[in-house]
Design a protein around this motif. Structure first.
Motif, mmCIF file in Angstrom:
data_model
loop_
_atom_site.group_PDB
_atom_site.id
_atom_site.type_symbol
_atom_site.label_atom_id
_atom_site.label_comp_id
_atom_site.label_asym_id
_atom_site.label_seq_id
_atom_site.Cartn_x
_atom_site.Cartn_y
_atom_site.Cartn_z
ATOM 1 N N ILE A 18 0.795 -1.189 0.000
ATOM 2 C CA ILE A 18 0.000 0.000 0.000
ATOM 3 C C ILE A 18 0.836 1.250 0.000
ATOM 4 C CG2 ILE A 18 -0.235 0.444 2.457
ATOM 5 C CD1 ILE A 18 -3.033 0.270 -0.094
ATOM 6 N N GLN A 19 2.113 1.143 0.374
ATOM 7 C CA GLN A 19 2.969 2.310 0.431
ATOM 8 C C GLN A 19 3.623 2.532 -0.921
ATOM 9 O OE1 GLN A 19 5.318 3.250 3.975
ATOM 10 N NE2 GLN A 19 4.895 1.166 4.611
ATOM 11 N N VAL A 20 2.969 3.231 -1.774
ATOM 12 C CA VAL A 20 3.478 3.465 -3.114
ATOM 13 C C VAL A 20 3.422 4.939 -3.453
ATOM 14 C CG1 VAL A 20 2.973 1.176 -4.014
ATOM 15 C CG2 VAL A 20 1.187 2.905 -3.997
ATOM 16 N N SER A 21 3.423 5.778 -2.417
ATOM 17 C CA SER A 21 3.309 7.203 -2.663
ATOM 18 C C SER A 21 4.627 7.829 -3.096
ATOM 19 C CB SER A 21 2.792 7.913 -1.406
ATOM 20 O OG SER A 21 3.638 7.651 -0.306
ATOM 21 N N ALA A 22 5.759 7.113 -2.895
ATOM 22 C CA ALA A 22 7.041 7.639 -3.320
ATOM 23 C C ALA A 22 7.102 7.652 -4.841
ATOM 24 C CB ALA A 22 8.172 6.785 -2.758
ATOM 25 N N PRO A 23 7.885 8.546 -5.450
ATOM 26 C CA PRO A 23 7.968 8.630 -6.898
ATOM 27 C C PRO A 23 8.317 7.294 -7.522
ATOM 28 C CG PRO A 23 9.082 10.476 -5.887
ATOM 29 C CD PRO A 23 8.727 9.538 -4.773
ATOM 30 N N VAL A 24 7.509 6.859 -8.451
ATOM 31 C CA VAL A 24 7.726 5.575 -9.090
ATOM 32 C C VAL A 24 8.963 5.613 -9.976
ATOM 33 C CG1 VAL A 24 6.722 3.866 -10.650
ATOM 34 C CG2 VAL A 24 5.278 5.046 -9.011
ATOM 35 N N ALA A 48 -0.013 -0.022 -10.121
ATOM 36 C CA ALA A 48 -1.318 -0.524 -9.679
ATOM 37 C C ALA A 48 -1.511 -0.264 -8.188
ATOM 38 C CB ALA A 48 -1.436 -2.021 -9.970
ATOM 39 N N GLY A 49 -0.437 -0.436 -7.415
ATOM 40 C CA GLY A 49 -0.528 -0.171 -5.984
ATOM 41 C C GLY A 49 -0.815 1.289 -5.693
ATOM 42 N N HIS A 50 -0.199 2.176 -6.466
ATOM 43 C CA HIS A 50 -0.433 3.615 -6.295
ATOM 44 C C HIS A 50 -1.895 3.947 -6.571
ATOM 45 C CE1 HIS A 50 0.555 7.953 -6.544
ATOM 46 N NE2 HIS A 50 -0.406 7.951 -7.440
ATOM 47 N N LEU A 51 -2.418 3.422 -7.661
ATOM 48 C CA LEU A 51 -3.811 3.701 -8.023
ATOM 49 C C LEU A 51 -4.781 3.034 -7.055
ATOM 50 C CD1 LEU A 51 -3.520 3.290 -11.897
ATOM 51 C CD2 LEU A 51 -3.697 5.433 -10.604
ATOM 52 N N ARG A 52 -4.442 1.835 -6.616
ATOM 53 C CA ARG A 52 -5.290 1.125 -5.661
ATOM 54 C C ARG A 52 -5.402 1.908 -4.353
ATOM 55 N NH1 ARG A 52 -2.459 -3.132 -5.498
ATOM 56 N NH2 ARG A 52 -3.413 -4.236 -7.256
ATOM 57 N N PHE A 53 -4.264 2.435 -3.905
ATOM 58 C CA PHE A 53 -4.257 3.262 -2.693
ATOM 59 C C PHE A 53 -5.151 4.484 -2.876
ATOM 60 C CE2 PHE A 53 -2.703 7.060 -0.600
ATOM 61 C CZ PHE A 53 -2.615 6.668 0.728
ATOM 62 N N ALA A 54 -5.027 5.132 -4.035
ATOM 63 C CA ALA A 54 -5.802 6.347 -4.288
ATOM 64 C C ALA A 54 -7.301 6.058 -4.303
ATOM 65 C CB ALA A 54 -5.366 6.976 -5.611
ATOM 66 N N ILE A 55 -7.670 4.901 -4.826
ATOM 67 C CA ILE A 55 -9.088 4.536 -4.863
ATOM 68 C C ILE A 55 -9.595 4.185 -3.472
ATOM 69 C CG2 ILE A 55 -10.748 2.829 -5.721
ATOM 70 C CD1 ILE A 55 -8.995 2.654 -8.280
ATOM 71 N N MET A 56 -8.833 3.357 -2.749
ATOM 72 C CA MET A 56 -9.273 2.916 -1.426
ATOM 73 C C MET A 56 -9.287 4.053 -0.407
ATOM 74 S SD MET A 56 -10.173 -0.208 -1.663
ATOM 75 C CE MET A 56 -10.469 -0.364 0.098
#
Length: 255
Positions: A18-24, A48-56
């Motif tokens: 879930i921690q994918v907020s750092a620059p990819v 996908a993890g970044h987008l999943r976090f944003a949705i959830m």
């Protein structure tokens, strides 16, 4: 508490999904230099993890279109991993492809949240019962030390450190079970939990520290029922907090 990604596989060296907020882009560079044969798949998983976090977390609301070019530019990647990430999310029922328009975020209901937490709790309680039976005194001491570390970073408000330490606690806890496959299933369900949202909440942090202390005390008493109860609380509390966040942010109204 949770999290999610905080339920690591036994022996696995993974970071919370879930921690994918750092620059990819930084991750992309590292993968490129290492010349991993699966680097594109790994990058698309991170997108996908970044987008999943944003949705959830409610950042990307139902009905929002996710533009390939815009998303790629924001994350510092090419369009290809974004397209592959959206295919993954389509398979998970989080987005839908609208002809000639692109991918749109699908509604996230209260029942979705309840189902996610119910599944996590069901698996985690089984692991907790096994851990209560298998754990050694030294391993309990390790959990106690991690709890002290969590209390320290909660007091400082260091969100990345809080998330990492919370993950470390549950990774160590699940390690003693030896039930690799069950932990693997829990890890994949935990991908849907926005751990950094919890880590940013001081109320959650203090409650998590106290829960861990209660859990460690129950482990020292070899009180399996209490260990399972404290484990279940994590998901009851997590579901409540996320539901309240989504409600207050107007996501339910958007649905």
């Amino acid at each position: 508490m949770l999290s999610g990604s905080h339920y690591g596989l036994v022996g696995a060296k993974t970071t919370p999904a879930i921690q994918v907020s750092a620059p990819v882009s930084a991750r992309r560079s590292a993968l490129s230099e290492a010349r991993f044969p699966l680097r594109r798949a790994q990058l698309s998983d991170e997108v996908a993890g970044h987008l999943r976090f944003a949705i959830m977390s409610g950042t990307l609301r139902p009905g929002t279109f996710i533009r390939l070019d815009e998303t790629a530019a924001k994350l510092g990647v090419s369009v290809t991993p974004v397209r592959e990430a959206l295919l993954k999310l389509r398979g998970e029922g989080m987005v839908q492809l609208e002809p000639h328009r692109g991918h749109v975020v699908l509604p996230l209901s209260r029942h979705d949240i309840e189902d996610i937490f119910w599944l996590q709790a069901t698996i985690a309680k089984e692991l907790a019962a096994t851990a209560a039976h298998n754990i050694t005194d030294d391993e309990i001491d390790d959990l106690d030390q991690i709890t002290d570390a969590l209390a320290t970073v909660v007091a400082t408000g260091d969100i990345p450190a809080i998330a990492a330490t919370e993950f470390a606690f549950h990774r160590a806890f699940n390690h003693v079970t030896g039930r690799i496959k069950l932990a693997w299933f829990l890890l994949h369900v935990a991908r849907y939990m926005p751990l950094t949202v919890y880590a940013a909440d001081p109320g959650w942090g203090n409650a998590a520290v106290q829960n861990h202390r209660d859990l460690v005390a129950a482990l020292r008493r070899r009180d399996t029922a209490a260990v399972v109860e404290h484990t279940n609380w994590q998901f009851t509390d997590g579901a409540r907090r996320l539901t309240e966040r989504l409600h207050s942010s107007g996501v339910w109204g958007a649905v």
